[in-house]
Design an enzyme around this catalytic site. Structure first.
Site, mmCIF file in Angstrom:
data_model
loop_
_atom_site.group_PDB
_atom_site.id
_atom_site.type_symbol
_atom_site.label_atom_id
_atom_site.label_comp_id
_atom_site.label_asym_id
_atom_site.label_seq_id
_atom_site.Cartn_x
_atom_site.Cartn_y
_atom_site.Cartn_z
ATOM 1 C CG MET A 28 -1.887 -1.206 1.184
ATOM 2 S SD MET A 28 -3.400 -0.966 2.101
ATOM 3 C CE MET A 28 -2.762 -0.675 3.743
ATOM 4 C CE1 TYR A 30 4.821 8.509 4.113
ATOM 5 C CE2 TYR A 30 5.426 7.069 5.917
ATOM 6 C CZ TYR A 30 5.396 8.322 5.346
ATOM 7 O OH TYR A 30 5.953 9.384 6.001
ATOM 8 C CG HIS A 32 8.292 0.061 6.364
ATOM 9 N ND1 HIS A 32 8.573 -1.292 6.358
ATOM 10 C CD2 HIS A 32 6.945 0.157 6.552
ATOM 11 C CE1 HIS A 32 7.462 -1.970 6.575
ATOM 12 N NE2 HIS A 32 6.454 -1.125 6.678
ATOM 13 N N GLY A 34 10.954 -2.929 5.768
ATOM 14 C CA GLY A 34 10.220 -4.208 5.731
ATOM 15 C C GLY A 34 9.775 -4.520 4.317
ATOM 16 C CG HIS A 35 6.862 -2.035 2.360
ATOM 17 N ND1 HIS A 35 6.787 -0.905 3.146
ATOM 18 C CD2 HIS A 35 5.612 -2.571 2.344
ATOM 19 C CE1 HIS A 35 5.548 -0.764 3.585
ATOM 20 N NE2 HIS A 35 4.812 -1.756 3.129
ATOM 21 N N GLY A 145 4.644 -10.376 4.061
ATOM 22 C CA GLY A 145 5.346 -10.296 5.337
ATOM 23 C C GLY A 145 4.615 -11.037 6.441
ATOM 24 C CB SER A 183 3.826 -0.599 10.887
ATOM 25 O OG SER A 183 2.555 -0.155 10.449
HETATM 26 P P1 AMP Z 1 1.389 -2.977 3.475
HETATM 27 O O1 AMP Z 1 1.973 -1.909 2.598
HETATM 28 O O2 AMP Z 1 1.282 -2.591 4.910
HETATM 29 O O3 AMP Z 1 0.133 -3.566 2.910
HETATM 30 O O4 AMP Z 1 2.443 -4.154 3.462
HETATM 31 C C1 AMP Z 1 2.848 -4.756 2.269
HETATM 32 C C2 AMP Z 1 3.585 -6.027 2.576
HETATM 33 O O5 AMP Z 1 4.734 -5.733 3.374
HETATM 34 C C3 AMP Z 1 2.736 -7.021 3.365
HETATM 35 O O6 AMP Z 1 2.976 -8.334 2.881
HETATM 36 C C4 AMP Z 1 3.248 -6.838 4.762
HETATM 37 O O7 AMP Z 1 3.093 -7.983 5.584
HETATM 38 C C5 AMP Z 1 4.714 -6.562 4.513
HETATM 39 N N1 AMP Z 1 5.302 -5.884 5.669
HETATM 40 C C6 AMP Z 1 4.789 -4.811 6.337
HETATM 41 N N2 AMP Z 1 5.554 -4.511 7.389
HETATM 42 C C7 AMP Z 1 6.578 -5.407 7.403
HETATM 43 C C8 AMP Z 1 7.699 -5.633 8.261
HETATM 44 N N3 AMP Z 1 7.936 -4.870 9.333
HETATM 45 N N4 AMP Z 1 8.535 -6.660 7.965
HETATM 46 C C9 AMP Z 1 8.294 -7.447 6.883
HETATM 47 N N5 AMP Z 1 7.265 -7.287 6.040
HETATM 48 C C10 AMP Z 1 6.413 -6.291 6.297
#
Ligand code: AMP
Length: 277
Positions: A28, A30, A32, A34-35, A145, A183
């Site tokens: 989505m 933004y 970081h 993790g992504h 993730g 996050s």
């Molecule tokens: P989002 O943009 O929040 O929808 O996250 C996109 C993907 O990145 C999803 O598969 C999340 O689980 C993963 N993700 C988000 N935060 C983390 C993190 N801290 N470590 C690893 N993967 C993450």
């Protein structure tokens, strides 16, 4: 790096060399670290990597943070270019959900507890958008993730039940040095809340230590987690769970594989975290 909101251009790019493997990282935005760790895992195992940036409205309830969800497309694109991504799909709502759209994709049992209990319409939105992204991009592998533990279980169920020819890869949670799970929503926290947010990690650490120390009664462990959250004045507990790691049924006696998970609102920001033992 190709950046497009056009489905035909995505398909054309993806099928330019039909024997090439593609890894997909849905996000989505933004972004970081993790992504980016998912992007790196995808790069290591595939010829090409596609990332999607789409704040999917169908996975937000009316009272949730769709309008205020943090967005910074230019920064995201710079990070993805630096990471060596080949294709970025940035669709609009009109492209994803054009007038007349009326299809649902629903996984039942594993969407009901935990996040599904707190956010009853959330996973129907997630499965719908991920099914669409899989059909649009047709990746060889897709990267998610462990941060969103239930989401990985729900999507693996969907892939199996609907025979998507996609290999699911689940990547570990990336954390800040002090243990807070990365996050996009951490941006909402002021400095006192940022400090208070460490209570999630503390509760998980205590729970894991309890079972490693021999505690077998799951409710005792859940109670320890609740007590740790209750001691943090800025934290409001949504749920704590010690459940079977794939069925998500709450345990009475600890048995592995178990998923320790919790959701806590700090100020106005809802945070989740988990650990599998
Ligand atoms: P989002 O943009 O929040 O929808 O996250 C996109 C993907 O990145 C999803 O598969 C999340 O689980 C993963 N993700 C988000 N935060 C983390 C993190 N801290 N470590 C690893 N993967 C993450």
């Amino acid at each position: 790096m190709i950046v497009t909101d056009d489905i035909d251009q995505v398909r054309h790019t993806r099928w330019a060399s039909p024997s090439a493997t593609w890894g997909l990282v849905p996000t989505m935005g933004y972004l970081h670290e993790g992504h980016i760790s998912l992007v790196q895992a995808a790069k290591a195992a595939n010829d090409y990597v596609a990332v999607t940036i789409y704040v999917n409205p169908t996975q937000f309830a009316p009272h949730e943070d769709l309008a205020s969800y943090p967005r910074d497309l230019q920064r995201d694109l710079a990070l993805l270019r630096q990471a060596g991504v080949d294709l970025v799909f940035t669709p609009s709502d009109a492209i994803m959900y054009p007038a007349g759209f009326q299809t649902q994709v629903a996984v039942t049992e594993v969407t009901r507890p935990l996040e599904g209990a707190a956010r009853p319409t959330h996973f129907a939105g997630v499965t719908l958008v991920v099914a669409k992204l899989f059909n649009i991009i047709q990746p060889t592998r897709a990267y998610f993730g462990q941060k969103d533990a239930q989401q990985t279980i729900v999507l693996q169920r969907m892939v199996q039940d609907l025979n998507f020819p996609v290999q699911m890869v689940i990547c570990p949670i990336l954390r800040e040095p002090d243990g807070l799970a990365m996050s996009s929503r951490n941006k909402y926290l002021n400095s006192a809340e940022r400090q208070a947010a460490l209570v999630l990690r503390r509760a998980l650490d205590a729970a894991v230590a309890a079972v490693r120390g021999g505690e077998t009664v799951a409710e005792v462990v859940r109670q320890q987690m609740r007590a740790i959250i209750a001691a943090e004045p800025l934290a409001k507990l949504d749920y704590v769970s010690l459940a079977h790691a794939t069925t998500l049924v709450e345990l009475e006696e600890f048995a592995s594989p178990a998923l320790f998970s919790l959701a806590v609102t700090i100020g106005r920001t809802r945070l989740i975290d988990n650990e599998v033992v």
